[in-house]
Motif scaffolding. Structure first.
Motif, PDB file in Angstrom:
ATOM      1  N   GLY A  31       0.786  -1.222   0.000  1.00 44.66           N
ATOM      2  CA  GLY A  31       0.000   0.000   0.000  1.00 44.66           C
ATOM      3  C   GLY A  31       0.819   1.274   0.000  1.00 44.66           C
ATOM      4  O   GLY A  31       0.520   2.212   0.742  1.00 44.66           O
ATOM      5  N   ILE A  32       1.830   1.337  -0.835  1.00 42.25           N
ATOM      6  CA  ILE A  32       2.737   2.489  -0.866  1.00 42.25           C
ATOM      7  C   ILE A  32       2.187   3.563  -1.810  1.00 42.25           C
ATOM      8  O   ILE A  32       1.721   3.261  -2.911  1.00 42.25           O
ATOM      9  CB  ILE A  32       4.136   2.053  -1.337  1.00 42.25           C
ATOM     10  N   GLN A  33       2.250   4.808  -1.377  1.00 43.03           N
ATOM     11  CA  GLN A  33       1.905   5.948  -2.222  1.00 43.03           C
ATOM     12  C   GLN A  33       3.173   6.723  -2.549  1.00 43.03           C
ATOM     13  O   GLN A  33       3.950   7.065  -1.661  1.00 43.03           O
ATOM     14  CB  GLN A  33       0.912   6.870  -1.515  1.00 43.03           C
ATOM     15  N   ILE A  34       3.397   6.983  -3.827  1.00 43.23           N
ATOM     16  CA  ILE A  34       4.547   7.799  -4.238  1.00 43.23           C
ATOM     17  C   ILE A  34       4.046   8.997  -5.026  1.00 43.23           C
ATOM     18  O   ILE A  34       2.994   8.941  -5.671  1.00 43.23           O
ATOM     19  CB  ILE A  34       5.550   6.989  -5.085  1.00 43.23           C
ATOM     20  N   ILE A  56       1.351   1.743  -5.163  1.00 41.92           N
ATOM     21  CA  ILE A  56       2.034   0.463  -5.368  1.00 41.92           C
ATOM     22  C   ILE A  56       1.401  -0.542  -4.420  1.00 41.92           C
ATOM     23  O   ILE A  56       1.445  -0.370  -3.197  1.00 41.92           O
ATOM     24  CB  ILE A  56       3.544   0.585  -5.092  1.00 41.92           C
ATOM     25  N   ASP A  57       0.796  -1.587  -4.968  1.00 39.16           N
ATOM     26  CA  ASP A  57       0.132  -2.579  -4.119  1.00 39.16           C
ATOM     27  C   ASP A  57       1.127  -3.341  -3.256  1.00 39.16           C
ATOM     28  O   ASP A  57       0.918  -3.512  -2.060  1.00 39.16           O
ATOM     29  CB  ASP A  57      -0.689  -3.554  -4.978  1.00 39.16           C
ATOM     30  N   ILE A  74      10.883  -5.011  -7.279  1.00 40.49           N
ATOM     31  CA  ILE A  74       9.699  -5.520  -7.969  1.00 40.49           C
ATOM     32  C   ILE A  74       8.489  -4.681  -7.571  1.00 40.49           C
ATOM     33  O   ILE A  74       8.045  -4.709  -6.418  1.00 40.49           O
ATOM     34  CB  ILE A  74       9.440  -6.999  -7.634  1.00 40.49           C
ATOM     35  N   VAL A  75       7.971  -3.922  -8.524  1.00 37.95           N
ATOM     36  CA  VAL A  75       6.790  -3.082  -8.313  1.00 37.95           C
ATOM     37  C   VAL A  75       5.573  -3.874  -8.799  1.00 37.95           C
ATOM     38  O   VAL A  75       5.474  -4.212  -9.985  1.00 37.95           O
ATOM     39  CB  VAL A  75       6.925  -1.760  -9.084  1.00 37.95           C
ATOM     40  N   ILE A  76       4.663  -4.173  -7.874  1.00 40.19           N
ATOM     41  CA  ILE A  76       3.589  -5.129  -8.149  1.00 40.19           C
ATOM     42  C   ILE A  76       2.232  -4.436  -8.134  1.00 40.19           C
ATOM     43  O   ILE A  76       1.886  -3.731  -7.177  1.00 40.19           O
ATOM     44  CB  ILE A  76       3.599  -6.263  -7.108  1.00 40.19           C
ATOM     45  N   VAL A 128      11.548  -3.646 -11.875  1.00 41.79           N
ATOM     46  CA  VAL A 128      10.751  -4.578 -12.665  1.00 41.79           C
ATOM     47  C   VAL A 128       9.284  -4.465 -12.244  1.00 41.79           C
ATOM     48  O   VAL A 128       8.984  -4.323 -11.056  1.00 41.79           O
ATOM     49  CB  VAL A 128      11.227  -6.029 -12.445  1.00 41.79           C
ATOM     50  N   GLY A 129       8.384  -4.533 -13.200  1.00 46.45           N
ATOM     51  CA  GLY A 129       6.957  -4.524 -12.901  1.00 46.45           C
ATOM     52  C   GLY A 129       6.352  -5.919 -13.011  1.00 46.45           C
ATOM     53  O   GLY A 129       6.773  -6.714 -13.853  1.00 46.45           O
ATOM     54  N   VAL A 130       5.382  -6.195 -12.133  1.00 50.44           N
ATOM     55  CA  VAL A 130       4.595  -7.421 -12.248  1.00 50.44           C
ATOM     56  C   VAL A 130       3.122  -7.031 -12.146  1.00 50.44           C
ATOM     57  O   VAL A 130       2.702  -6.428 -11.158  1.00 50.44           O
ATOM     58  CB  VAL A 130       4.935  -8.451 -11.152  1.00 50.44           C
ATOM     59  N   LEU A 131       2.361  -7.350 -13.182  1.00 49.01           N
ATOM     60  CA  LEU A 131       0.924  -7.104 -13.193  1.00 49.01           C
ATOM     61  C   LEU A 131       0.189  -8.421 -12.978  1.00 49.01           C
ATOM     62  O   LEU A 131       0.270  -9.324 -13.810  1.00 49.01           O
ATOM     63  CB  LEU A 131       0.493  -6.480 -14.517  1.00 49.01           C
TER      64      LEU A 131
END
Length: 310
Positions: A31-34, A56-57, A74-76, A128-131
């Motif tokens: 639950g990160i807010q940027i 960012i979940d 890893i940004v998910i 890296v992104g993971v959707l």
């Protein structure tokens, strides 16, 4: 289709977090807010207005065992629904991807990223992104990746993004459940030599973390070590694809190449292997391999049905 969605449904709406714990991604930041770094309105929110922040979940960072000195951030992004995938998912998929791409771009220059780096002392950094786009519907298809394979996103830059649908998540969950049923073994994910992880000072060929590069792989390699005797080692190669003679021969060759002298037994597992239907194909494939000593160590199994073993 039913097997995949059943596995997803068993985990419910917390499926992504629980899935990540199964593959060793623990102590997640959530639950990160940027802040949005684009002041010219290039990044838009869901209302079509200039974005001020991005969510960012989950965020997970680790040193990449496949590349020496590389930190993987890893940004998910997690999308979950009780409804089936749309018949034409391209527009929704593109919206989800653009949101994740923009988030990674702003994460790159965020204080949150700066605070991570001193914990690892990397020589290179890879964001890296993971959707995850998952659902709990047994009606419709589960292979979203195939359905959106032709989508093109012009703003896509240099970062890699992995797509996880019902089929991919279900595959890994089933394999992990199968491994954990082998209670006489400890298990470790296998990290092959890649040409970029050759430093003997920090080279590990196994570990408890599934590398992000494996998320979209059709093969998961795992080292099994007997609890009662650590010298009894087996190599497991689990395939997302159904049993075929050509695939079995290819996986036997792969197993021989990567196991060298450290493994005693080789297990090759498919989702549909049936001993009654396939045992003669296995025998013929082994005969054509021209290495009887090696093929004696090979067992073919069904990771959905532990009684179906050759």
């Amino acid at each position: 289709m039913g097997e995949w969605s059943k596995k997803i449904g068993e985990y419910g709406e917390s499926v992504v977090e629980r899935f990540l714990s199964v593959i060793g991604w623990s102590d997640l930041a959530k639950g990160i807010q940027i802040d949005c770094s684009q002041q010219n309105g290039e990044h838009l929110n869901s209302k079509g207005e200039p974005a001020r922040t991005h969510g960012i979940d989950f965020l997970y960072s680790y040193m990449n065992p496949l590349v020496d000195g590389q930190l993987n951030n890893i940004v998910i992004s997690s999308k979950y629904s009780n409804d089936k995938y749309p018949n034409s998912p391209q527009s929704t998929f593109k919206k989800y991807m653009l949101d994740l791409i923009n988030t990674i771009e702003c994460f790159d220059c965020s204080p949150q990223k700066d605070s991570i780096i001193p914990n690892f002392h990397p020589t290179t950094i890879n964001d890296v992104g993971v959707l995850f786009w998952l659902n709990n519907s047994e009606d419709g298809y589960d292979d979203l990746i195939n359905a959106v394979s032709t989508v093109r996103i012009d703003s896509f830059k240099n970062n890699t993004i992995y797509i996880m649908d019902n089929k991919r998540v279900g595959f890994i969950l089933e394999v992990m459940s199968y491994i954990k049923s082998k209670t006489e073994y400890n298990y470790f994910f296998y990290y092959p030599a890649t040409g970029q992880n050759l430093n003997p000072q920090n080279r590990n060929n196994t570990g408890s973390i599934l590398p992000v590069e494996y998320l979209n792989s059709s093969i998961i390699p795992i080292k099994l070590m007997k609890k009662s005797n650590e010298k009894e080692i087996a190599l497991l190669l689990a395939s997302i694809d159904n049993f075929e003679a050509a695939d079995l021969k290819r996986l036997m060759g792969l197993a021989k190449d990567i196991s060298s002298n450290w493994v005693g037994d080789v297990i090759i597992a498919f989702p549909d292997y049936n001993n009654l239907l396939h045992k003669n194909i296995v025998a013929e494939s082994k005969q054509g391999f021209q290495d009887n000593e090696f093929t004696k160590t090979v067992t073919v199994e069904n990771y959905r049905n532990l009684l179906n073993v050759y």
